[in-house]
Design a protein around this motif. Structure first.
Motif, PDB file in Angstrom:
ATOM      1  N   LYS A   1       0.862  -1.185   0.000  1.00 58.16           N
ATOM      2  CA  LYS A   1       0.000   0.000   0.000  1.00 58.16           C
ATOM      3  C   LYS A   1       0.893   1.227   0.000  1.00 58.16           C
ATOM      4  O   LYS A   1       2.043   1.179   0.438  1.00 58.16           O
ATOM      5  CB  LYS A   1      -0.870   0.044   1.259  1.00 58.16           C
ATOM      6  CG  LYS A   1      -1.748  -1.174   1.484  1.00 58.16           C
ATOM      7  CD  LYS A   1      -3.027  -1.073   0.713  1.00 58.16           C
ATOM      8  CE  LYS A   1      -4.028  -2.126   1.109  1.00 58.16           C
ATOM      9  NZ  LYS A   1      -3.832  -3.431   0.550  1.00 58.16           N
ATOM     10  N   THR A   2       0.351   2.346  -0.461  1.00 56.31           N
ATOM     11  CA  THR A   2       1.069   3.609  -0.399  1.00 56.31           C
ATOM     12  C   THR A   2       0.229   4.645   0.328  1.00 56.31           C
ATOM     13  O   THR A   2      -1.008   4.576   0.334  1.00 56.31           O
ATOM     14  CB  THR A   2       1.439   4.146  -1.798  1.00 56.31           C
ATOM     15  OG1 THR A   2       0.243   4.393  -2.536  1.00 56.31           O
ATOM     16  CG2 THR A   2       2.344   3.183  -2.542  1.00 56.31           C
ATOM     17  N   VAL A   3       0.912   5.586   0.938  1.00 61.49           N
ATOM     18  CA  VAL A   3       0.290   6.740   1.591  1.00 61.49           C
ATOM     19  C   VAL A   3       1.122   7.959   1.209  1.00 61.49           C
ATOM     20  O   VAL A   3       2.133   7.833   0.524  1.00 61.49           O
ATOM     21  CB  VAL A   3       0.206   6.578   3.133  1.00 61.49           C
ATOM     22  CG1 VAL A   3      -0.703   5.414   3.512  1.00 61.49           C
ATOM     23  CG2 VAL A   3       1.582   6.400   3.751  1.00 61.49           C
ATOM     24  N   ALA A   4       0.702   9.102   1.682  1.00 60.43           N
ATOM     25  CA  ALA A   4       1.433  10.342   1.454  1.00 60.43           C
ATOM     26  C   ALA A   4       1.635  10.595  -0.041  1.00 60.43           C
ATOM     27  O   ALA A   4       2.743  10.846  -0.499  1.00 60.43           O
ATOM     28  CB  ALA A   4       2.773  10.331   2.206  1.00 60.43           C
ATOM     29  N   HIS A   5       0.535  10.490  -0.792  1.00 67.41           N
ATOM     30  CA  HIS A   5       0.552  10.720  -2.241  1.00 67.41           C
ATOM     31  C   HIS A   5       1.549   9.814  -2.954  1.00 67.41           C
ATOM     32  O   HIS A   5       2.226  10.233  -3.891  1.00 67.41           O
ATOM     33  CB  HIS A   5       0.825  12.188  -2.556  1.00 67.41           C
ATOM     34  CG  HIS A   5      -0.239  13.097  -2.030  1.00 67.41           C
ATOM     35  ND1 HIS A   5      -0.093  13.798  -0.861  1.00 67.41           N
ATOM     36  CD2 HIS A   5      -1.481  13.391  -2.488  1.00 67.41           C
ATOM     37  CE1 HIS A   5      -1.180  14.500  -0.628  1.00 67.41           C
ATOM     38  NE2 HIS A   5      -2.055  14.264  -1.601  1.00 67.41           N
ATOM     39  N   GLY A   6       1.656   8.570  -2.491  1.00 63.76           N
ATOM     40  CA  GLY A   6       2.525   7.592  -3.139  1.00 63.76           C
ATOM     41  C   GLY A   6       3.992   7.714  -2.797  1.00 63.76           C
ATOM     42  O   GLY A   6       4.819   7.010  -3.361  1.00 63.76           O
ATOM     43  N   ARG A   7       4.329   8.544  -1.847  1.00 65.59           N
ATOM     44  CA  ARG A   7       5.734   8.756  -1.490  1.00 65.59           C
ATOM     45  C   ARG A   7       6.217   7.790  -0.410  1.00 65.59           C
ATOM     46  O   ARG A   7       7.417   7.644  -0.198  1.00 65.59           O
ATOM     47  CB  ARG A   7       5.938  10.199  -1.053  1.00 65.59           C
ATOM     48  CG  ARG A   7       5.615  11.171  -2.202  1.00 65.59           C
ATOM     49  CD  ARG A   7       5.602  12.597  -1.773  1.00 65.59           C
ATOM     50  NE  ARG A   7       6.953  13.041  -1.426  1.00 65.59           N
ATOM     51  CZ  ARG A   7       7.198  14.180  -0.791  1.00 65.59           C
ATOM     52  NH1 ARG A   7       6.209  14.978  -0.426  1.00 65.59           N
ATOM     53  NH2 ARG A   7       8.437  14.528  -0.519  1.00 65.59           N
ATOM     54  N   VAL A   8       5.270   7.130   0.263  1.00 63.25           N
ATOM     55  CA  VAL A   8       5.587   6.144   1.307  1.00 63.25           C
ATOM     56  C   VAL A   8       4.874   4.850   0.945  1.00 63.25           C
ATOM     57  O   VAL A   8       3.678   4.858   0.647  1.00 63.25           O
ATOM     58  CB  VAL A   8       5.108   6.621   2.702  1.00 63.25           C
ATOM     59  CG1 VAL A   8       5.345   5.545   3.755  1.00 63.25           C
ATOM     60  CG2 VAL A   8       5.783   7.928   3.096  1.00 63.25           C
ATOM     61  N   ALA A   9       5.607   3.751   0.972  1.00 66.62           N
ATOM     62  CA  ALA A   9       5.011   2.435   0.711  1.00 66.62           C
ATOM     63  C   ALA A   9       5.263   1.534   1.906  1.00 66.62           C
ATOM     64  O   ALA A   9       6.264   1.694   2.625  1.00 66.62           O
ATOM     65  CB  ALA A   9       5.600   1.808  -0.547  1.00 66.62           C
ATOM     66  N   TYR A  10       4.352   0.587   2.101  1.00 65.69           N
ATOM     67  CA  TYR A  10       4.536  -0.383   3.171  1.00 65.69           C
ATOM     68  C   TYR A  10       3.887  -1.706   2.803  1.00 65.69           C
ATOM     69  O   TYR A  10       2.996  -1.768   1.957  1.00 65.69           O
ATOM     70  CB  TYR A  10       3.982   0.131   4.503  1.00 65.69           C
ATOM     71  CG  TYR A  10       2.481   0.297   4.546  1.00 65.69           C
ATOM     72  CD1 TYR A  10       1.654  -0.708   5.049  1.00 65.69           C
ATOM     73  CD2 TYR A  10       1.882   1.464   4.094  1.00 65.69           C
ATOM     74  CE1 TYR A  10       0.276  -0.549   5.098  1.00 65.69           C
ATOM     75  CE2 TYR A  10       0.507   1.639   4.134  1.00 65.69           C
ATOM     76  CZ  TYR A  10      -0.290   0.632   4.646  1.00 65.69           C
ATOM     77  OH  TYR A  10      -1.654   0.787   4.693  1.00 65.69           O
ATOM     78  N   SER A  11       4.360  -2.740   3.446  1.00 71.66           N
ATOM     79  CA  SER A  11       3.739  -4.055   3.361  1.00 71.66           C
ATOM     80  C   SER A  11       4.117  -4.824   4.622  1.00 71.66           C
ATOM     81  O   SER A  11       4.897  -4.329   5.445  1.00 71.66           O
ATOM     82  CB  SER A  11       4.177  -4.809   2.104  1.00 71.66           C
ATOM     83  OG  SER A  11       3.380  -5.982   1.951  1.00 71.66           O
ATOM     84  N   TYR A  12       3.589  -6.030   4.729  1.00 72.09           N
ATOM     85  CA  TYR A  12       3.773  -6.779   5.968  1.00 72.09           C
ATOM     86  C   TYR A  12       3.541  -8.259   5.726  1.00 72.09           C
ATOM     87  O   TYR A  12       2.934  -8.661   4.731  1.00 72.09           O
ATOM     88  CB  TYR A  12       2.791  -6.272   7.034  1.00 72.09           C
ATOM     89  CG  TYR A  12       1.357  -6.313   6.572  1.00 72.09           C
ATOM     90  CD1 TYR A  12       0.556  -7.422   6.816  1.00 72.09           C
ATOM     91  CD2 TYR A  12       0.819  -5.255   5.848  1.00 72.09           C
ATOM     92  CE1 TYR A  12      -0.756  -7.472   6.362  1.00 72.09           C
ATOM     93  CE2 TYR A  12      -0.487  -5.291   5.384  1.00 72.09           C
ATOM     94  CZ  TYR A  12      -1.267  -6.398   5.648  1.00 72.09           C
ATOM     95  OH  TYR A  12      -2.558  -6.448   5.189  1.00 72.09           O
ATOM     96  N   ALA A  13       4.017  -9.041   6.681  1.00 68.84           N
ATOM     97  CA  ALA A  13       3.762 -10.483   6.693  1.00 68.84           C
ATOM     98  C   ALA A  13       3.514 -10.899   8.131  1.00 68.84           C
ATOM     99  O   ALA A  13       4.265 -10.509   9.039  1.00 68.84           O
ATOM    100  CB  ALA A  13       4.950 -11.251   6.129  1.00 68.84           C
ATOM    101  N   TYR A  14       2.451 -11.638   8.326  1.00 67.13           N
ATOM    102  CA  TYR A  14       2.165 -12.195   9.648  1.00 67.13           C
ATOM    103  C   TYR A  14       3.027 -13.433   9.873  1.00 67.13           C
ATOM    104  O   TYR A  14       3.466 -14.086   8.920  1.00 67.13           O
ATOM    105  CB  TYR A  14       0.686 -12.587   9.756  1.00 67.13           C
ATOM    106  CG  TYR A  14      -0.265 -11.430   9.665  1.00 67.13           C
ATOM    107  CD1 TYR A  14      -0.365 -10.496  10.689  1.00 67.13           C
ATOM    108  CD2 TYR A  14      -1.069 -11.265   8.538  1.00 67.13           C
ATOM    109  CE1 TYR A  14      -1.248  -9.433  10.608  1.00 67.13           C
ATOM    110  CE2 TYR A  14      -1.960 -10.201   8.449  1.00 67.13           C
ATOM    111  CZ  TYR A  14      -2.041  -9.288   9.486  1.00 67.13           C
ATOM    112  OH  TYR A  14      -2.908  -8.239   9.401  1.00 67.13           O
ATOM    113  N   GLN A  15       3.235 -13.760  11.126  1.00 66.36           N
ATOM    114  CA  GLN A  15       3.983 -14.968  11.443  1.00 66.36           C
ATOM    115  C   GLN A  15       3.302 -16.182  10.818  1.00 66.36           C
ATOM    116  O   GLN A  15       3.964 -17.092  10.314  1.00 66.36           O
ATOM    117  CB  GLN A  15       4.104 -15.140  12.961  1.00 66.36           C
ATOM    118  CG  GLN A  15       4.941 -16.332  13.348  1.00 66.36           C
ATOM    119  CD  GLN A  15       5.172 -16.427  14.848  1.00 66.36           C
ATOM    120  OE1 GLN A  15       4.825 -15.533  15.609  1.00 66.36           O
ATOM    121  NE2 GLN A  15       5.754 -17.521  15.275  1.00 66.36           N
TER     122      GLN A  15
END
Length: 160
Positions: A43-57
């Protein structure tokens, strides 16, 4: 010195192409399954300037991947076009604790964000651990990352 050592290895029969293939282009299929999950969650926030993702255990367990194998997944998130900073979170200890990796593509200092969680690193790459869930960690870290890129931290909403 490194090139001298490499030339000596080649002179004694080392195959650089084969080594590069084995090191950089060979991944276990289990890891690729996890990578596809992480990619699907970007996903992105801040008008596409920050991206993140994740994985659960549980994702790691279902795919048969160890926690140590996940270190490079932050680079998948960093590869999003237009992103200046990114974060990858991995749930540990039954998803009650999170390990975070931060990366910057430019001069922005992500080590300051990691330091807020008791972590460290340098301006382009940093990491931290946080007691809490992935959602809780995102709720704190994403506004900081938005502010780092000059966007309004209040405009950030967490999406899982």
């Amino acid at each position: 010195a490194a090139f001298h050592a490499a030339s000596r290895l080649v002179a004694h029969g080392a195959d650089p192409a084969r080594v590069a293939l084995e090191v950089y282009q060979s991944m276990r299929v289990e890891f690729l399954h996890l990578k596809s999950i992480v990619m699907g969650r970007i996903k992105t926030v801040a008008h596409g300037r920050v991206a993140y993702s994740y994985a659960y255990q549980s994702d790691l367990e279902a795919c048969g991947v160890t926690s140590d194998e996940c270190d490079g997944l932050v680079d998948v998130v960093r590869s999003v076009m237009g992103v200046e900073v990114c974060m990858f979170l991995k749930g540990i200890e039954g998803d009650t604790k999170v390990r975070g990796n931060l990366r910057s593509k430019g001069d922005l200092d992500v080590s300051e964000i990691a330091a807020n969680f008791g972590g460290g690193g340098h301006h382009a790459a940093a990491g931290f651990s946080n007691n809490g869930t992935i959602r809780e960690t995102l709720a704190v870290a994403l506004p900081m990352l938005a502010e780092l890129v000059g966007e309004d931290p209040a405009s950030v909403t967490v999406e899982l």
